[in-house]
Design a protein around this motif. Sequence first.
Motif, PDB file in Angstrom:
ATOM      1  N   GLY A   1       0.804  -1.219   0.000  1.00 49.47           N
ATOM      2  CA  GLY A   1       0.000   0.000   0.000  1.00 49.47           C
ATOM      3  C   GLY A   1       0.838   1.270   0.000  1.00 49.47           C
ATOM      4  N   ARG A   2       0.162   2.349  -0.292  1.00 50.74           N
ATOM      5  CA  ARG A   2       0.757   3.690  -0.274  1.00 50.74           C
ATOM      6  C   ARG A   2       1.876   3.865  -1.300  1.00 50.74           C
ATOM      7  NH1 ARG A   2      -2.902   6.596   2.104  1.00 50.74           N
ATOM      8  NH2 ARG A   2      -3.518   5.862   4.146  1.00 50.74           N
ATOM      9  N   ARG A   3       1.782   3.121  -2.409  1.00 50.33           N
ATOM     10  CA  ARG A   3       2.788   3.244  -3.477  1.00 50.33           C
ATOM     11  C   ARG A   3       2.142   3.626  -4.804  1.00 50.33           C
ATOM     12  NH1 ARG A   3       7.182  -1.585  -2.464  1.00 50.33           N
ATOM     13  NH2 ARG A   3       7.201  -1.418  -0.212  1.00 50.33           N
ATOM     14  N   GLY A   4       0.861   3.975  -4.768  1.00 49.52           N
ATOM     15  CA  GLY A   4       0.167   4.397  -5.976  1.00 49.52           C
ATOM     16  C   GLY A   4      -0.481   3.288  -6.780  1.00 49.52           C
ATOM     17  N   HIS A   5      -0.388   2.051  -6.301  1.00 50.59           N
ATOM     18  CA  HIS A   5      -0.968   0.935  -7.052  1.00 50.59           C
ATOM     19  C   HIS A   5      -2.489   1.060  -7.188  1.00 50.59           C
ATOM     20  CE1 HIS A   5       2.890  -0.996  -7.172  1.00 50.59           C
ATOM     21  NE2 HIS A   5       2.957  -1.061  -5.843  1.00 50.59           N
ATOM     22  N   GLY A   6      -3.163   1.447  -6.119  1.00 53.24           N
ATOM     23  CA  GLY A   6      -4.612   1.589  -6.182  1.00 53.24           C
ATOM     24  C   GLY A   6      -5.032   2.635  -7.210  1.00 53.24           C
ATOM     25  N   GLY A   7      -4.351   3.763  -7.208  1.00 54.25           N
ATOM     26  CA  GLY A   7      -4.661   4.810  -8.175  1.00 54.25           C
ATOM     27  C   GLY A   7      -4.426   4.372  -9.609  1.00 54.25           C
ATOM     28  N   ARG A   8      -3.336   3.654  -9.836  1.00 49.50           N
ATOM     29  CA  ARG A   8      -3.063   3.154 -11.187  1.00 49.50           C
ATOM     30  C   ARG A   8      -4.113   2.124 -11.611  1.00 49.50           C
ATOM     31  NH1 ARG A   8       2.148   4.157  -9.359  1.00 49.50           N
ATOM     32  NH2 ARG A   8       2.383   2.127  -8.375  1.00 49.50           N
ATOM     33  N   LEU A   9      -4.514   1.255 -10.684  1.00 51.39           N
ATOM     34  CA  LEU A   9      -5.553   0.275 -11.000  1.00 51.39           C
ATOM     35  C   LEU A   9      -6.876   0.967 -11.327  1.00 51.39           C
ATOM     36  CD1 LEU A   9      -4.793  -2.446  -8.321  1.00 51.39           C
ATOM     37  CD2 LEU A   9      -4.836  -2.833 -10.801  1.00 51.39           C
ATOM     38  N   LEU A  10      -7.270   1.937 -10.517  1.00 57.67           N
ATOM     39  CA  LEU A  10      -8.523   2.642 -10.762  1.00 57.67           C
ATOM     40  C   LEU A  10      -8.457   3.398 -12.084  1.00 57.67           C
ATOM     41  CD1 LEU A  10     -11.354   3.339  -9.819  1.00 57.67           C
ATOM     42  CD2 LEU A  10     -10.364   5.249  -8.505  1.00 57.67           C
ATOM     43  N   ALA A  11      -7.329   4.014 -12.379  1.00 55.60           N
ATOM     44  CA  ALA A  11      -7.180   4.738 -13.644  1.00 55.60           C
ATOM     45  C   ALA A  11      -7.292   3.790 -14.839  1.00 55.60           C
ATOM     46  CB  ALA A  11      -5.852   5.485 -13.676  1.00 55.60           C
ATOM     47  N   ALA A  12      -6.693   2.617 -14.747  1.00 52.90           N
ATOM     48  CA  ALA A  12      -6.780   1.643 -15.842  1.00 52.90           C
ATOM     49  C   ALA A  12      -8.210   1.148 -16.014  1.00 52.90           C
ATOM     50  CB  ALA A  12      -5.838   0.470 -15.578  1.00 52.90           C
ATOM     51  N   ALA A  13      -8.888   0.870 -14.899  1.00 55.25           N
ATOM     52  CA  ALA A  13     -10.275   0.418 -14.971  1.00 55.25           C
ATOM     53  C   ALA A  13     -11.163   1.514 -15.555  1.00 55.25           C
ATOM     54  CB  ALA A  13     -10.772  -0.002 -13.595  1.00 55.25           C
ATOM     55  N   ALA A  14     -10.945   2.760 -15.133  1.00 53.77           N
ATOM     56  CA  ALA A  14     -11.735   3.877 -15.659  1.00 53.77           C
ATOM     57  C   ALA A  14     -11.517   4.028 -17.161  1.00 53.77           C
ATOM     58  CB  ALA A  14     -11.380   5.171 -14.924  1.00 53.77           C
ATOM     59  N   ALA A  15     -10.278   3.905 -17.608  1.00 54.12           N
ATOM     60  CA  ALA A  15      -9.992   3.998 -19.047  1.00 54.12           C
ATOM     61  C   ALA A  15     -10.699   2.892 -19.814  1.00 54.12           C
ATOM     62  CB  ALA A  15      -8.481   3.950 -19.288  1.00 54.12           C
ATOM     63  N   SER A  16     -10.685   1.673 -19.290  1.00 52.20           N
ATOM     64  CA  SER A  16     -11.373   0.550 -19.941  1.00 52.20           C
ATOM     65  C   SER A  16     -12.876   0.794 -20.007  1.00 52.20           C
ATOM     66  CB  SER A  16     -11.101  -0.758 -19.208  1.00 52.20           C
ATOM     67  OG  SER A  16      -9.758  -1.124 -19.319  1.00 52.20           O
ATOM     68  N   LEU A  17     -13.431   1.310 -18.926  1.00 50.44           N
ATOM     69  CA  LEU A  17     -14.867   1.585 -18.907  1.00 50.44           C
ATOM     70  C   LEU A  17     -15.227   2.712 -19.878  1.00 50.44           C
ATOM     71  CD1 LEU A  17     -15.562   1.235 -15.078  1.00 50.44           C
ATOM     72  CD2 LEU A  17     -16.354  -0.298 -16.901  1.00 50.44           C
ATOM     73  N   ARG A  18     -14.381   3.736 -19.961  1.00 53.03           N
ATOM     74  CA  ARG A  18     -14.628   4.808 -20.937  1.00 53.03           C
ATOM     75  C   ARG A  18     -14.604   4.255 -22.360  1.00 53.03           C
ATOM     76  NH1 ARG A  18     -10.886   7.600 -17.783  1.00 53.03           N
ATOM     77  NH2 ARG A  18      -9.389   7.558 -19.507  1.00 53.03           N
ATOM     78  N   GLU A  19     -13.673   3.338 -22.638  1.00 46.61           N
ATOM     79  CA  GLU A  19     -13.611   2.711 -23.964  1.00 46.61           C
ATOM     80  C   GLU A  19     -14.895   1.944 -24.276  1.00 46.61           C
ATOM     81  OE1 GLU A  19     -10.081   0.307 -24.254  1.00 46.61           O
ATOM     82  OE2 GLU A  19      -8.780   2.038 -23.884  1.00 46.61           O
ATOM     83  N   ARG A  20     -15.572   1.455 -23.256  1.00 44.00           N
ATOM     84  CA  ARG A  20     -16.842   0.737 -23.433  1.00 44.00           C
ATOM     85  C   ARG A  20     -18.025   1.704 -23.525  1.00 44.00           C
ATOM     86  NH1 ARG A  20     -16.891  -4.702 -22.274  1.00 44.00           N
ATOM     87  NH2 ARG A  20     -15.029  -5.570 -21.346  1.00 44.00           N
ATOM     88  N   GLY A  21     -17.757   3.010 -23.423  1.00 35.25           N
ATOM     89  CA  GLY A  21     -18.813   4.005 -23.532  1.00 35.25           C
ATOM     90  C   GLY A  21     -19.364   4.497 -22.216  1.00 35.25           C
ATOM     91  N   ALA A  22     -18.764   4.095 -21.107  1.00 36.84           N
ATOM     92  CA  ALA A  22     -19.252   4.538 -19.794  1.00 36.84           C
ATOM     93  C   ALA A  22     -18.743   5.942 -19.491  1.00 36.84           C
ATOM     94  CB  ALA A  22     -18.803   3.567 -18.703  1.00 36.84           C
ATOM     95  N   GLY A  23     -19.558   6.710 -18.808  1.00 36.01           N
ATOM     96  CA  GLY A  23     -19.174   8.051 -18.401  1.00 36.01           C
ATOM     97  C   GLY A  23     -19.128   8.208 -16.893  1.00 36.01           C
ATOM     98  N   ARG A  24     -19.736   7.264 -16.197  1.00 37.10           N
ATOM     99  CA  ARG A  24     -19.800   7.331 -14.740  1.00 37.10           C
ATOM    100  C   ARG A  24     -19.555   5.941 -14.194  1.00 37.10           C
ATOM    101  NH1 ARG A  24     -24.084   6.769 -10.646  1.00 37.10           N
ATOM    102  NH2 ARG A  24     -25.564   6.071 -12.229  1.00 37.10           N
ATOM    103  N   GLY A  25     -19.007   5.892 -12.985  1.00 36.68           N
ATOM    104  CA  GLY A  25     -18.767   4.615 -12.334  1.00 36.68           C
ATOM    105  C   GLY A  25     -19.400   4.558 -10.967  1.00 36.68           C
ATOM    106  N   VAL A  26     -19.608   3.335 -10.493  1.00 40.13           N
ATOM    107  CA  VAL A  26     -20.079   3.101  -9.132  1.00 40.13           C
ATOM    108  C   VAL A  26     -19.235   1.992  -8.514  1.00 40.13           C
ATOM    109  CG1 VAL A  26     -22.466   3.833  -9.576  1.00 40.13           C
ATOM    110  CG2 VAL A  26     -21.857   1.413  -9.766  1.00 40.13           C
ATOM    111  N   THR A  27     -19.198   1.998  -7.214  1.00 37.66           N
ATOM    112  CA  THR A  27     -18.581   0.920  -6.449  1.00 37.66           C
ATOM    113  C   THR A  27     -19.261   0.875  -5.093  1.00 37.66           C
ATOM    114  OG1 THR A  27     -16.455  -0.102  -5.866  1.00 37.66           O
ATOM    115  CG2 THR A  27     -16.696   2.246  -5.355  1.00 37.66           C
TER     116      THR A  27
END
Length: 186
Positions: free
Chosen positions: A111-137
């Motif tokens: 933790g605390r090394r930026g892995h979570g942020g990089r994972l969320l950014a990659a997931a957000a990019a994938s979801l945007r590619e699928r046409g999503a504009g908003r996310g939930v968790t």
Amino acid sequence: MSTAAVRPATVADAAEIARIQRDTWRTAYADLLGEDTIGALDLGELTARWAEAAEHPETDLHVAVEGSFTVGFCVAGPAPAAEIAAADGSLPPDAETTGLIATLLVEPRWGRRGHGGRLLAAAAASLRERGAGRGVTWVAQSDSASLSFFRGAGWNPDNTVRTLDTGERTVRELRLTGSLELRLTG
């Protein structure tokens, strides 16, 4: 210094993803979920589920790596109606363009090394590619670290809650939502 990155997961990553889930739940969520729930996790079953997820066409599964170590993972995809419906069952106007971050875990020792942020950014990019504009968790109300992490990305509770029964305890979860155009902060 080790290189940190995020990449799409493959079936070959399933065993490591299962291990990360089990170990992280033992370390970070035993009090929340209960010892029996954690003890019931079967690595073989988890590995099979994650292998299926890696091949599922509607699922985006990413792993975070640091050097030669797999340190976390995130699974995302189109949000099922049950995940975004209001308490009365009605769907939001953007239901067809809402993505779900189903799981995002980083082993506490990484933790605390930026892995979570990089994972969320990659997931957000994938979801945007699928046409999503908003996310939930969904995040456990008592999980202040995860709540803080998502708030740092600009995601906030939308006043929807659910209670999960682990068979040993109940867990109250808050639904968070936000843009997939992230603003990650430290």
